[in-house]
Design a protein around this motif. Structure first.
Motif, PDB file in Angstrom:
ATOM      1  N   LYS A  28       3.062  90.603 -34.762  1.00 23.85           N
ATOM      2  CA  LYS A  28       3.400  91.550 -33.689  1.00 23.85           C
ATOM      3  C   LYS A  28       4.848  92.026 -33.863  1.00 23.85           C
ATOM      4  N   ASN A  29       5.083  93.271 -33.476  1.00 26.73           N
ATOM      5  CA  ASN A  29       6.451  93.788 -33.520  1.00 26.73           C
ATOM      6  C   ASN A  29       7.249  93.280 -32.327  1.00 26.73           C
ATOM      7  N   VAL A  30       8.417  92.755 -32.578  1.00 24.12           N
ATOM      8  CA  VAL A  30       9.282  92.319 -31.478  1.00 24.12           C
ATOM      9  C   VAL A  30      10.700  92.798 -31.734  1.00 24.12           C
ATOM     10  N   LYS A  31      11.439  92.915 -30.638  1.00 22.73           N
ATOM     11  CA  LYS A  31      12.862  93.252 -30.758  1.00 22.73           C
ATOM     12  C   LYS A  31      13.722  92.135 -30.166  1.00 22.73           C
ATOM     13  N   THR A  32      13.373  91.702 -28.980  1.00 24.13           N
ATOM     14  CA  THR A  32      14.248  90.770 -28.263  1.00 24.13           C
ATOM     15  C   THR A  32      13.586  89.397 -28.126  1.00 24.13           C
ATOM     16  N   GLY A  33      14.369  88.464 -27.624  1.00 24.93           N
ATOM     17  CA  GLY A  33      13.862  87.141 -27.333  1.00 24.93           C
ATOM     18  C   GLY A  33      12.724  87.178 -26.323  1.00 24.93           C
TER      19      GLY A  33
ATOM     20  N   PHE B 171      24.717  87.499 -22.664  1.00 21.72           N
ATOM     21  CA  PHE B 171      24.143  88.177 -23.824  1.00 21.72           C
ATOM     22  C   PHE B 171      25.199  89.095 -24.424  1.00 21.72           C
ATOM     23  N   ASN B 172      25.428  88.944 -25.710  1.00 22.99           N
ATOM     24  CA  ASN B 172      26.435  89.747 -26.378  1.00 22.99           C
ATOM     25  C   ASN B 172      25.747  90.754 -27.301  1.00 22.99           C
ATOM     26  N   ALA B 173      25.628  91.975 -26.798  1.00 22.82           N
ATOM     27  CA  ALA B 173      24.864  93.001 -27.520  1.00 22.82           C
ATOM     28  C   ALA B 173      25.430  93.259 -28.920  1.00 22.82           C
ATOM     29  N   ASN B 174      26.737  93.074 -29.079  1.00 23.94           N
ATOM     30  CA  ASN B 174      27.360  93.306 -30.394  1.00 23.94           C
ATOM     31  C   ASN B 174      26.843  92.361 -31.461  1.00 23.94           C
ATOM     32  N   GLU B 175      26.393  91.209 -31.036  1.00 19.51           N
ATOM     33  CA  GLU B 175      25.907  90.225 -32.001  1.00 19.51           C
ATOM     34  C   GLU B 175      24.385  90.230 -32.107  1.00 19.51           C
ATOM     35  N   HIS B 176      23.753  91.167 -31.400  1.00 20.78           N
ATOM     36  CA  HIS B 176      22.289  91.183 -31.419  1.00 20.78           C
ATOM     37  C   HIS B 176      21.749  92.100 -32.522  1.00 20.78           C
ATOM     38  N   ASP B 177      20.726  91.619 -33.164  1.00 19.48           N
ATOM     39  CA  ASP B 177      20.063  92.393 -34.208  1.00 19.48           C
ATOM     40  C   ASP B 177      18.936  93.193 -33.550  1.00 19.48           C
ATOM     41  N   PHE B 178      19.148  94.519 -33.428  1.00 22.32           N
ATOM     42  CA  PHE B 178      18.187  95.349 -32.687  1.00 22.32           C
ATOM     43  C   PHE B 178      17.005  95.823 -33.529  1.00 22.32           C
ATOM     44  N   SER B 179      16.957  95.403 -34.775  1.00 24.93           N
ATOM     45  CA  SER B 179      15.862  95.883 -35.625  1.00 24.93           C
ATOM     46  C   SER B 179      14.509  95.381 -35.098  1.00 24.93           C
ATOM     47  N   VAL B 180      13.453  95.992 -35.556  1.00 26.08           N
ATOM     48  CA  VAL B 180      12.107  95.546 -35.197  1.00 26.08           C
ATOM     49  C   VAL B 180      11.676  94.475 -36.197  1.00 26.08           C
ATOM     50  N   LYS B 181      11.249  93.318 -35.681  1.00 22.18           N
ATOM     51  CA  LYS B 181      10.817  92.228 -36.564  1.00 22.18           C
ATOM     52  C   LYS B 181       9.360  91.907 -36.278  1.00 22.18           C
TER      53      LYS B 181
ATOM     54  N   LYS C   5      12.481  82.923 -39.225  1.00 20.29           N
ATOM     55  CA  LYS C   5      13.629  83.789 -39.500  1.00 20.29           C
ATOM     56  C   LYS C   5      13.645  84.983 -38.540  1.00 20.29           C
ATOM     57  N   ASN C   6      12.461  85.538 -38.278  1.00 16.25           N
ATOM     58  CA  ASN C   6      12.407  86.699 -37.397  1.00 16.25           C
ATOM     59  C   ASN C   6      12.629  86.333 -35.933  1.00 16.25           C
ATOM     60  N   VAL C   7      12.132  85.174 -35.535  1.00 11.67           N
ATOM     61  CA  VAL C   7      12.388  84.737 -34.158  1.00 11.67           C
ATOM     62  C   VAL C   7      13.896  84.529 -33.977  1.00 11.67           C
ATOM     63  N   ALA C   8      14.523  83.912 -34.969  1.00  9.11           N
ATOM     64  CA  ALA C   8      15.975  83.713 -34.886  1.00  9.11           C
ATOM     65  C   ALA C   8      16.688  85.053 -34.720  1.00  9.11           C
ATOM     66  N   LYS C   9      16.264  86.041 -35.503  1.00 11.05           N
ATOM     67  CA  LYS C   9      16.895  87.366 -35.390  1.00 11.05           C
ATOM     68  C   LYS C   9      16.725  87.953 -33.985  1.00 11.05           C
TER      69      LYS C   9
END
Lengths: 382, 432
Positions: free
Chosen positions: B230-235, B215-225, B195-199
């Motif tokens: 490990k904490n990640v934000k992006t792909g 890449f469409n920033a409007n559709e990106h979930d910028f939260s920390v997962k 679920k978090n990787v998908a986010k």
């Protein structure tokens, strides 16, 4: 020319549907029962197959674009509707030749296509890997003949050392090409070679049994519209009618992995399914075999309750199974239906009937064999 | 030297680290040490395919045909796509038949079966072609770079619905396969990770007109997962986390076992070591390849004949071994399809089959028909003129064409043609 051929040649068979039993006899071992498995490949959306009108509000909340309204389902009673693309099957339901087993699944569901298909086909727990198909645990050993035939590729539930089974695209090509394969007896400790020689040996056995299916073209083809799924079902019908001794047949209908734009795609797949099974059943009836046949669908999983943003649904958990046949305790919904108010943490359905309970029923009540899953009990759908 | 390659060794290396057993290469390697021969294969200049000559219709033109509202136009568009799909398959097949560096073709094919996409689902041959160039570019380079590129490959984004993965409604298809098949493998992650990787990958999109990932920033979930703790934000963060997992290198090492050594279950005594070397080299594929080909397992008599030839090994390989004009390219593409190794069109996201599962009652018939046709009829005419086969003793012919002794009795009547036909029709020929 025998009588049947004469009748055919003279063009006297337009009323086939109305008095077939007078015309054709099947060539099967007497009374032998058959199981036809239909793999709904990709993960069939159970909630849009058997629609939970009993929780219509909740269902529409989860499925704002995909919910099937009552006007597009066929009433099965108990406030449950069947997707109207399954219309061709409604008459079987009404005649008590078809039933549903609701909300079938297994604990700790796996949402990978492959892993979950393996779990279904090997009847293993979700955290345990098995190599042998579930039918290899059910069918008694035999030295000649066939346990099963897969039309398509991969043996799936018929995998396993004890299982004599072949996979083919269609019987005609199968018999022609089998002639080119050599048949050698040879002992080896090389597993790849052993596998190869084993396949060749079974192939030659199968060839003998399947040759007769090819004589059934004119009698069977007319029942089926042309589509690849129908061709596969028609091949199975010819083998059954032609007297192959296999107990199990398996076909696959792909296209159920509806991650996006599900509505039309899912409707089409259900329509193919229903039309195909209707034709298949007609052939079985024409040859007076319907009482000896049990049709059962399965799929690796149902789909997520909440639709995604692509007008599709992601991988989920439990789903209903369809059973059909002359001896099915029809027009019934077996098992406990899914409850949209009691989803698991991931937003998925909690299954209520373990799929091994269904397999155990088939093993004992249909095939007359021991039940390797007796702990799960059985269901009186047959 | 003990490890100087004899004919059987050279044929073993050429067949497994290439496609087929072409005589000229075998002669070149025979007499070298294992190490020399392997270096020569791995470090040879890799022949590049020609640019495809058949056109791939731009998306805009296709869309206009589709939207014209005329059913005939729509049909024409679908037919055109089918033809262009086949053109692309024929293009690669031709190169595989002609190339002097089949090793990179074998690896590129392997990566197509690993990072799976298909012409059927993507419906835009140009995107698959671009993906092919990407996999080819990295096929013997860095797996880490390849993975970084694959997560923003437009064909992949279409194939695994990455482009439908949005902030408010994540689509997990890509995330799941990334973990299950491309990197750490099944059983080494949980649903929470998925679920978090998908986010982290939300916001991917594809511009089919420009044939590009966007890449469409409007559709990106910028939260920390959290992924694997490990904490990640992006792909890209996810890719870094995955590359740091030792399971990732083991997944590839185990697949190399089944590609180069045996159909049997990977032997961890080897694969663990290879995985370690691979990861330590920052995923240098040549390092892994060299470790595999130089291993005792690769040369052990125990594993000879324990690899089932893939359809490409069998079909393309046979034609590289015994050149023939009896098959046209479209027919060969069709045979590969029947054998379930449709080029650029794997049956599902798990890729093509592996190992002895290639052989079932259906495929064994097509395999037998193919080699039967190859060694029947017109081969006689040419071979009888003496310009086809080298002059070898019967046992040398076996060492060239089979990994182990033939199963069936060989013909007693002398004659190269008859002998080659018997060897090729022997069950042992299906193995390598």
């Amino acid at each position: 020319m025998n009588r049947r051929d004469f009748v055919k040649a003279a063009g006297l068979v337009p009323l086939l549907g109305s008095m077939p039993e007078l015309l054709f006899a099947n060539q099967r071992p007497k009374g032998q029962r058959v199981l036809l498995l239909v793999d709904l490949d990709g993960g069939n959306d159970g909630l849009n197959t058997l629609v939970p009108h009993y929780q219509q509000g909740k269902y529409e909340e989860y499925r704002p674009t995909l919910a099937q309204p009552r006007s597009r389902t066929l009433d099965l009673g108990s406030d449950v509707g069947m997707h109207d693309a399954l219309q061709p099957l409604k008459s079987f339901w009404d005649r008590r030749e078809m039933a549903w087993i609701q909300n079938v699944g297994y604990p700790k569901p796996d949402r990978s296509h492959f892993r979950s298909k393996d779990i279904w086909e090997t009847a293993s727990n979700s955290d345990y890997l098995r190599d042998e198909g579930w039918l290899s645990a059910v069918l008694p050993d035999k030295d000649t003949g066939l346990h099963g035939v897969v039309v398509g590729s991969g043996l799936g539930p018929l995998t396993g050392k004890g299982c004599r089974a072949v996979a083919m695209h269609d019987p005609k090509t199968f018999v022609n090409q089998a002639k080119l394969v050599s048949n050698v007896q040879h002992k080896s400790n090389n597993p790849s070679l052993t596998h190869l020689l084993d396949v060749q040996d079974q192939l030659h056995g199968a060839k003998k049994l399947i040759e007769n299916a090819n004589n059934m073209d004119t009698k069977v083809n007319r029942y089926f519209k042309r589509s690849s799924f129908n061709n596969d079902l028609s091949s199975v019908a010819k083998m059954i009618v032609g007297g192959s001794d296999a107990t199990v047949y398996k076909v696959k209908l792909s296209g159920f992995d509806t991650h996006s734009n599900q509505e039309v795609a899912h409707k089409n797949q259900l329509k193919y399914l229903a039309e195909g099974l209707e034709s298949f059943a007609k052939v079985m009836k024409a040859f007076k075999l319907w009482d000896q046949v049990l049709v059962m669908t399965y799929s690796e999983f149902g789909r997520r309750v909440k639709e995604n943003n692509s007008r599709g649904t992601d991988h989920g958990t439990s789903a209903p199974l369809l059973v059909m046949g002359g001896r099915v305790a029809g027009r019934q919904l077996f098992g406990t239906r899914p409850d949209l108010n009691k989803l698991d943490k991931g937003g998925d359905l909690r299954f209520s009937t373990d799929f091994r309970k269904v397999y155990g029923t088939v093993a004992t009540r249909w095939l007359g064999q021991k039940n390797p899953w007796s702990g799960y009990g059985t269901i009186p759908f047959i | 030297m003990v490890d100087k390659l004899d004919l059987a060794d050279a044929s073993h290396l050429v067949t497994r680290a290439g496609i087929g057993a072409e005589w000229a290469t075998i002669k070149k390697l025979q007499g070298m040490t294992r190490h020399q021969a392997i270096n020569k294969l791995i470090n040879a200049a890799m022949m590049k395919p020609k640019t495809p000559s058949k056109k791939m219709t731009p998306w805009a033109v296709r869309m206009n045909m589709y939207k014209a509202g005329n059913p005939a136009f729509k049909m024409k568009m679908f037919k055109m796509t089918r033809v262009q799909n086949d053109d692309l398959k024929i293009w690669w097949l031709s190169h595989m038949l002609e190339t002097s560096s089949p090793l990179i073709e074998k690896l590129t094919l392997f990566w197509h079966g690993h990072f799976v996409s298909s012409l059927t689902k993507v419906e835009q041959p140009k995107l698959i072609y671009k993906q092919h160039l990407l996999l080819r570019q990295h096929a013997m380079g860095s797996y880490a770079s390849m993975l970084k590129a694959v997560v923003r490959d437009p064909a992949m984004s279409v194939y695994l619905d990455g482009r439908n993965n949005k902030k408010d409604s994540p689509n997990e298809n890509f995330a799941r396969e990334l973990l299950e098949l491309f990197t750490v493998g099944h059983g080494h992650y949980n649903e929470f990770d998925i679920k978090n990787v998908a986010k982290a990958f939300t916001g991917a999109s594809v511009n089919r007109f420009r044939e590009q990932y966007a890449f469409n920033a409007n559709e990106h979930d910028f939260s920390v997962k959290k992924v694997f703790g490990k904490n990640v934000k992006t792909g890209d963060d996810v890719v870094r986390v995955l590359l740091a997992q030792s399971r990732t290198s083991l997944t590839i090492a185990e697949k190399f076992w089944n590609l180069f050594i045996s159909d049997s279950k990977p032997d961890p005594r080897y694969t663990q070591r290879w995985a370690h070397q691979f990861k330590r080299s920052n995923y240098n594929i040549k390092i892994l390849l060299s470790a595999v080909l130089n291993s005792d397992a690769f040369w052990s008599p125990r594993y000879r004949g324990q690899l089932t030839k893939s359809p490409v090994d069998l079909v393309v390989g046979s034609l590289r071994t015994i050149p023939s004009k009896l098959f046209n390219k479209a027919e060969l593409v069709g045979i590969l399809r029947l054998l379930d190794q449709d080029l650029f069109d794997p049956p599902n996201v798990k890729g093509w089959r592996v190992g002895h599962s290639w052989i079932d009652a259906e495929t064994i018939m097509v395999r037998s028909s193919m080699v039967n046709k190859l060694t029947r009829g017109s081969m006689n005419a040419r071979v009888n003129r003496g310009d086809q086969f080298p002059n070898l003793t019967p046992s040398e012919f076996q060492a060239w064409l089979l990994p182990n002794k033939a199963i069936k009795a060989l013909p007693e009547t002398p004659g190269k043609v008859r002998l080659v036909r018997a060897l090729v029709l022997d069950p042992m020929y299906q193995l390598m």
